[in-house]
Design a protein around this motif. Structure first.
Motif, PDB file in Angstrom:
ATOM      1  N   ASN A   1       3.252  -0.195  -4.672  1.00  0.00           N
ATOM      2  CA  ASN A   1       2.006   0.152  -4.229  1.00  0.00           C
ATOM      3  C   ASN A   1       0.976  -0.349  -4.830  1.00  0.00           C
ATOM      4  O   ASN A   1       1.001  -0.305  -6.139  1.00  0.00           O
ATOM      5  CB  ASN A   1       1.637   1.656  -3.978  1.00  0.00           C
TER       6      ASN A   1
ATOM      7  N   THR B   1       0.969  -1.087   0.388  1.00  0.00           N
ATOM      8  CA  THR B   1       0.062   0.153  -0.107  1.00  0.00           C
ATOM      9  C   THR B   1       0.912   1.219  -0.005  1.00  0.00           C
ATOM     10  O   THR B   1       0.452   2.234   0.139  1.00  0.00           O
ATOM     11  CB  THR B   1      -0.922  -0.184   1.251  1.00  0.00           C
ATOM     12  N   ALA B   2       2.169   1.169  -0.128  1.00  0.00           N
ATOM     13  CA  ALA B   2       3.026   2.301  -0.049  1.00  0.00           C
ATOM     14  C   ALA B   2       4.176   1.870  -1.040  1.00  0.00           C
ATOM     15  O   ALA B   2       4.589   0.669  -1.413  1.00  0.00           O
ATOM     16  CB  ALA B   2       3.642   2.557   1.348  1.00  0.00           C
TER      17      ALA B   2
HETATM   18  C1  LIG Z   1      -1.207   3.772  -3.427  1.00  0.00           C
HETATM   19  O1  LIG Z   1      -2.158   3.735  -4.550  1.00  0.00           O
HETATM   20  C2  LIG Z   1      -3.554   3.975  -4.141  1.00  0.00           C
HETATM   21  C3  LIG Z   1      -4.474   3.629  -5.185  1.00  0.00           C
HETATM   22  O2  LIG Z   1      -3.919   4.079  -6.507  1.00  0.00           O
HETATM   23  C4  LIG Z   1      -3.410   5.551  -4.113  1.00  0.00           C
HETATM   24  O3  LIG Z   1      -4.913   5.852  -3.669  1.00  0.00           O
HETATM   25  C5  LIG Z   1      -2.479   5.899  -2.828  1.00  0.00           C
HETATM   26  O4  LIG Z   1      -2.497   7.165  -2.555  1.00  0.00           O
HETATM   27  C6  LIG Z   1      -1.213   5.144  -2.732  1.00  0.00           C
HETATM   28  N1  LIG Z   1      -0.527   5.430  -1.842  1.00  0.00           N
HETATM   29  C7  LIG Z   1       0.885   5.783  -1.748  1.00  0.00           C
HETATM   30  C8  LIG Z   1       1.528   5.957  -0.275  1.00  0.00           C
HETATM   31  O5  LIG Z   1       1.450   6.296  -2.802  1.00  0.00           O
END
Ligand SMILES: *[C@@H]1O[C@H](CO)[C@@H](O)[C@H](O)[C@H]1NC(C)=O
Ligand SMILES: *[C@@H]1O[C@H](CO)[C@@H](O)[C@H](O)[C@H]1NC(C)=O
Length: 192
Positions: free
Chosen positions: A133, A128-129
């Motif tokens: 991600n 998720t990061a």
């Molecule tokens: C990861 O991807 C999601 C969906 O595309 C996005 O909403 C989110 O901001 C992203 N998180 C980071 C930390 O880049």
């Protein structure tokens, strides 16, 4: 091993040689096939990469918001044969739960041995990061709890980890009497 989370610039030499080996074998297989056959060339692996990183999984059973719940009770005593635990656990970069969150691990593990404490692991990690991600890795295999270091196979992945194959070396970093546990995962994956 230094904490090289999400970093594959620090590959040991043996892995670099492995990558070179993969590149050479891939190239020679590609050369041997009929280049005019569209299905064959579509099925051949493209350039393969090796990624190597560490994260910590927090299996929280206590409190108001557990991330790990028993969905089937197995035998009441060791080795808890038949017990199934569903998890949606937070993954962090460092060992503390307050450390930067890098993903979640979703799936289940089941106590699948009658003469041993061993788990059937069946879980997806979604990042998720950072650079991964949205990408996922699928873990499936036997987790023998009698060993200090366990090995769990990585059998697939998506996104950045398409066609993934690899393994995780897994160590218990911390645990308490309630059953909450923090597990260190050192993952090596080969992927497209
Ligand atoms: C990861 O991807 C999601 C969906 O595309 C996005 O909403 C989110 O901001 C992203 N998180 C980071 C930390 O880049
Ligand atoms: C498992 O057993 C415990 C203790 O007896 C009970 O509280 C819990 O509801 C049971 N869970 C399931 C899924 O049967």
């Amino acid at each position: 091993m230094p904490n090289t989370t999400m970093d594959r610039s620090l590959l040991p030499k043996s892995l670099l040689f492995f990558m070179l080996f993969l590149f050479i074998t891939t190239a020679s297989v590609a050369g041997a096939k009929d280049p005019g056959h569209p299905l064959q060339s579509a099925m051949l692996p493209r350039e393969e990469k090796v990624s190597r990183f560490r994260f910590y999984l927090h299996d929280v059973k206590s409190g108001k918001n557990p991330t790990s719940i028993t969905i089937i009770n197995g035998s009441a005593s060791t080795p808890f044969f038949g017990k199934v635990q569903m998890i949606d656990s937070v993954l962090t970069e460092g060992p503390e739960l307050t450390s930067k969150q890098v993903g979640r691990c979703q799936g289940f593990y089941a106590y699948s041995a009658q003469q041993d404490i061993a788990l059937l692991m069946d879980m997806n990690v979604v990042f998720t990061a950072g650079r991964y991600n949205g990408s996922t890795l699928s873990f499936m295999g036997r987790n023998s709890m009698l060993y200090k270091v366990r090995e769990i196979p990585v059998v697939g992945g998506s996104g950045a980890f398409r066609m993934a194959q690899g393994y995780a070396l897994v160590r218990t970093h911390w645990k308490d009497n309630i059953g909450d546990v923090t597990v260190q995962y050192d993952v090596v994956v080969v992927h497209q």
